[in-house]
Design a protein around this motif. Structure first.
Motif, PDB file in Angstrom:
ATOM      1  N   UNK A  90      -2.469   6.960   7.120  1.00  0.00           N
ATOM      2  CA  UNK A  90      -3.201   6.939   5.849  1.00  0.00           C
ATOM      3  C   UNK A  90      -3.025   8.217   5.036  1.00  0.00           C
ATOM      4  N   UNK A  91      -2.681   9.307   5.695  1.00  0.00           N
ATOM      5  CA  UNK A  91      -2.691  10.616   5.049  1.00  0.00           C
ATOM      6  C   UNK A  91      -1.853  10.697   3.761  1.00  0.00           C
ATOM      7  N   UNK A  92      -0.641  10.134   3.716  1.00  0.00           N
ATOM      8  CA  UNK A  92       0.125  10.215   2.457  1.00  0.00           C
ATOM      9  C   UNK A  92      -0.612   9.626   1.258  1.00  0.00           C
ATOM     10  N   UNK A 137     -20.282  -5.372  -7.982  1.00  0.00           N
ATOM     11  CA  UNK A 137     -19.928  -4.500  -6.864  1.00  0.00           C
ATOM     12  C   UNK A 137     -18.688  -3.689  -7.224  1.00  0.00           C
ATOM     13  N   UNK A 138     -18.728  -2.424  -6.837  1.00  0.00           N
ATOM     14  CA  UNK A 138     -17.619  -1.500  -7.056  1.00  0.00           C
ATOM     15  C   UNK A 138     -17.070  -1.143  -5.680  1.00  0.00           C
ATOM     16  N   UNK A 139     -15.792  -1.454  -5.457  1.00  0.00           N
ATOM     17  CA  UNK A 139     -15.201  -1.345  -4.129  1.00  0.00           C
ATOM     18  C   UNK A 139     -14.315  -0.124  -3.964  1.00  0.00           C
ATOM     19  N   UNK A 140     -14.479   0.545  -2.819  1.00  0.00           N
ATOM     20  CA  UNK A 140     -13.579   1.613  -2.416  1.00  0.00           C
ATOM     21  C   UNK A 140     -13.499   1.652  -0.908  1.00  0.00           C
ATOM     22  N   UNK A 141     -12.378   2.175  -0.371  1.00  0.00           N
ATOM     23  CA  UNK A 141     -12.287   2.318   1.071  1.00  0.00           C
ATOM     24  C   UNK A 141     -10.953   1.916   1.648  1.00  0.00           C
ATOM     25  N   UNK A 142     -11.002   1.404   2.871  1.00  0.00           N
ATOM     26  CA  UNK A 142      -9.813   1.141   3.686  1.00  0.00           C
ATOM     27  C   UNK A 142      -9.817  -0.319   4.150  1.00  0.00           C
ATOM     28  N   UNK A 143      -8.702  -0.867   4.361  1.00  0.00           N
ATOM     29  CA  UNK A 143      -7.396  -0.531   3.807  1.00  0.00           C
ATOM     30  C   UNK A 143      -7.212  -1.364   2.560  1.00  0.00           C
ATOM     31  N   UNK A 144      -6.526  -0.820   1.582  1.00  0.00           N
ATOM     32  CA  UNK A 144      -6.375  -1.486   0.288  1.00  0.00           C
ATOM     33  C   UNK A 144      -5.940  -2.931   0.434  1.00  0.00           C
ATOM     34  N   UNK A 145      -4.871  -3.141   1.200  1.00  0.00           N
ATOM     35  CA  UNK A 145      -4.255  -4.463   1.306  1.00  0.00           C
ATOM     36  C   UNK A 145      -4.802  -5.276   2.478  1.00  0.00           C
ATOM     37  N   UNK A 176      -8.776   2.293  -7.906  1.00  0.00           N
ATOM     38  CA  UNK A 176      -7.430   2.646  -7.465  1.00  0.00           C
ATOM     39  C   UNK A 176      -7.398   3.964  -6.709  1.00  0.00           C
ATOM     40  N   UNK A 177      -8.154   4.945  -7.160  1.00  0.00           N
ATOM     41  CA  UNK A 177      -8.101   6.281  -6.562  1.00  0.00           C
ATOM     42  C   UNK A 177      -9.187   6.508  -5.514  1.00  0.00           C
ATOM     43  N   UNK A 178      -9.860   5.430  -5.099  1.00  0.00           N
ATOM     44  CA  UNK A 178     -10.841   5.528  -4.007  1.00  0.00           C
ATOM     45  C   UNK A 178     -10.509   4.555  -2.886  1.00  0.00           C
ATOM     46  N   UNK A 179      -9.328   3.965  -2.937  1.00  0.00           N
ATOM     47  CA  UNK A 179      -8.872   3.063  -1.887  1.00  0.00           C
ATOM     48  C   UNK A 179      -7.625   3.645  -1.239  1.00  0.00           C
ATOM     49  N   UNK A 180      -7.340   3.200  -0.022  1.00  0.00           N
ATOM     50  CA  UNK A 180      -6.215   3.764   0.715  1.00  0.00           C
ATOM     51  C   UNK A 180      -5.594   2.705   1.612  1.00  0.00           C
ATOM     52  N   UNK A 181      -4.266   2.734   1.702  1.00  0.00           N
ATOM     53  CA  UNK A 181      -3.527   1.890   2.642  1.00  0.00           C
ATOM     54  C   UNK A 181      -2.726   2.782   3.578  1.00  0.00           C
ATOM     55  N   UNK A 182      -2.043   2.174   4.523  1.00  0.00           N
ATOM     56  CA  UNK A 182      -1.251   2.958   5.472  1.00  0.00           C
ATOM     57  C   UNK A 182       0.100   3.360   4.907  1.00  0.00           C
ATOM     58  N   UNK A 183       0.353   3.002   3.666  1.00  0.00           N
ATOM     59  CA  UNK A 183       1.509   3.543   2.939  1.00  0.00           C
ATOM     60  C   UNK A 183       1.179   3.550   1.460  1.00  0.00           C
ATOM     61  N   UNK A 184       1.750   4.501   0.754  1.00  0.00           N
ATOM     62  CA  UNK A 184       1.546   4.574  -0.691  1.00  0.00           C
ATOM     63  C   UNK A 184       2.059   3.307  -1.349  1.00  0.00           C
ATOM     64  N   UNK A 185       3.201   2.811  -0.875  1.00  0.00           N
ATOM     65  CA  UNK A 185       3.809   1.624  -1.476  1.00  0.00           C
ATOM     66  C   UNK A 185       2.902   0.404  -1.347  1.00  0.00           C
ATOM     67  N   UNK A 186       2.310   0.210  -0.173  1.00  0.00           N
ATOM     68  CA  UNK A 186       1.421  -0.941   0.029  1.00  0.00           C
ATOM     69  C   UNK A 186       0.209  -0.857  -0.895  1.00  0.00           C
ATOM     70  N   UNK A 187      -0.341   0.335  -1.033  1.00  0.00           N
ATOM     71  CA  UNK A 187      -1.488   0.553  -1.914  1.00  0.00           C
ATOM     72  C   UNK A 187      -1.131   0.222  -3.362  1.00  0.00           C
ATOM     73  N   UNK A 218      -0.878  -3.462  -8.219  1.00  0.00           N
ATOM     74  CA  UNK A 218       0.040  -3.913  -9.264  1.00  0.00           C
ATOM     75  C   UNK A 218       0.139  -5.431  -9.323  1.00  0.00           C
ATOM     76  N   UNK A 219       0.159  -6.082  -8.168  1.00  0.00           N
ATOM     77  CA  UNK A 219       0.485  -7.503  -8.135  1.00  0.00           C
ATOM     78  C   UNK A 219      -0.675  -8.429  -7.784  1.00  0.00           C
ATOM     79  N   UNK A 220      -1.770  -7.903  -7.279  1.00  0.00           N
ATOM     80  CA  UNK A 220      -2.812  -8.788  -6.774  1.00  0.00           C
ATOM     81  C   UNK A 220      -4.202  -8.520  -7.333  1.00  0.00           C
TER      82      UNK A 220
END
Length: 271
Positions: free
Chosen positions: A93-95, A207-215, A236-247, A252-254
């Protein structure tokens, strides 16, 4: 907001409420006059503010105004396994955490929302020592083997109720007045939990959503909230995935199909 902005959201809300157009918004329920009236006020406020302040960013996100008394900030799995050194999935998740300053932004938004009078709902996940909650589930019966993200958690001995790494990170710990959703053992924060009851009892329609994992859990919860008739805002800036691309690809698409995507600095709490 990408394909259409808040002005178009307002037009669609009016059409859906009047019956002149299809039910295209996640938070309109025909026949539910009380909820729709409250939501109409919130969307109209957002529209007016966006128009006055020309708030659309280079990323296409717009100002979103919410009414604190009917808004909950739902924070999913801000736990050490994802968000702290020593967590099983922290290195993955760190990246994304670093690129978008997720923890800093989430903490700031949580404090601002709390001060404004929003309900803060924390949604942790944790399992028994033997992962009995997953027994017999997520199985490929032909291969007689488990698969998927929840089996991956068990394989890594992660999110055990008895372990410290399932604890909330210090910066996102609940305080008096916050709510904690109970019994999340899967992906969607509504499935098998008391989240819907907490929202209903507190008069929440946004509801306002933030957290893990984005996808994963964020997306599952977003879709369920949409279908339940809540106005859903995703950060967007309060959610995280295990890759930047997945986030990035998820937003972008969903996410625009099931929520109003924006960033934490563009959420305004109406007085």
């Amino acid at each position: 907001m990408g394909k259409y902005g808040l002005l178009e959201h307002s037009r669609r809300l009016v059409a859906a409420e009047s019956g002149d157009g299809p039910r295209r918004l996640p938070y309109v329920q025909r026949g539910n006059t009380h909820r729709n009236a409250a939501l109409s006020v919130a969307v109209n406020q957002s529209t007016e503010n966006a128009s006055k302040n020309d708030s659309k960013t280079d990323d296409g996100y717009s100002l979103v105004s919410v009414e604190p008394s009917t808004t909950a900030i739902v924070l999913i799995e801000f736990q050490r396994e994802f968000a702290a050194e020593g967590g099983e999935f922290y290195s993955n998740c760190k990246p994304c955490l670093d690129r978008y300053q997720v923890l800093k932004n989430a903490e700031a938004l949580m404090k601002q929302a709390r001060e404004a009078g929003c309900k803060i709902i924390h949604v942790p996940i944790a399992f028994a020592e033997d992962y009995k909650e997953l027994e017999g589930k997520f199985m490929d019966k032909e291969e007689n083997s488990a698969y998927g993200v929840l089996e991956n958690i068990a394989d890594h001995d992660a999110f055990k109720e008895s372990g410290e790494t399932a604890d909330f990170i210090d910066s996102m710990n609940p305080v008096d007045g916050d709510l904690i959703c109970q019994n999340k053992k899967g992906l969607c924060a509504f499935y098998g939990t008391d989240l819907d009851d907490l929202l209903e009892k507190n008069g929440i329609n946004t509801i306002v959503l933030g957290g893990f994992l984005t996808n994963c859990c964020i997306e599952s919860t977003m879709r369920s909230a949409y279908e339940r008739g809540y106005k859903v805002v995703t950060l967007f800036d309060c959610c995280c995935a295990t890759s930047v691309e997945a986030h990035e690809m998820s937003f972008k698409h969903s996410f625009e199909m099931f929520s109003i995507p924006t960033t934490s600095d563009l959420v305004k709490f109406s007085s």
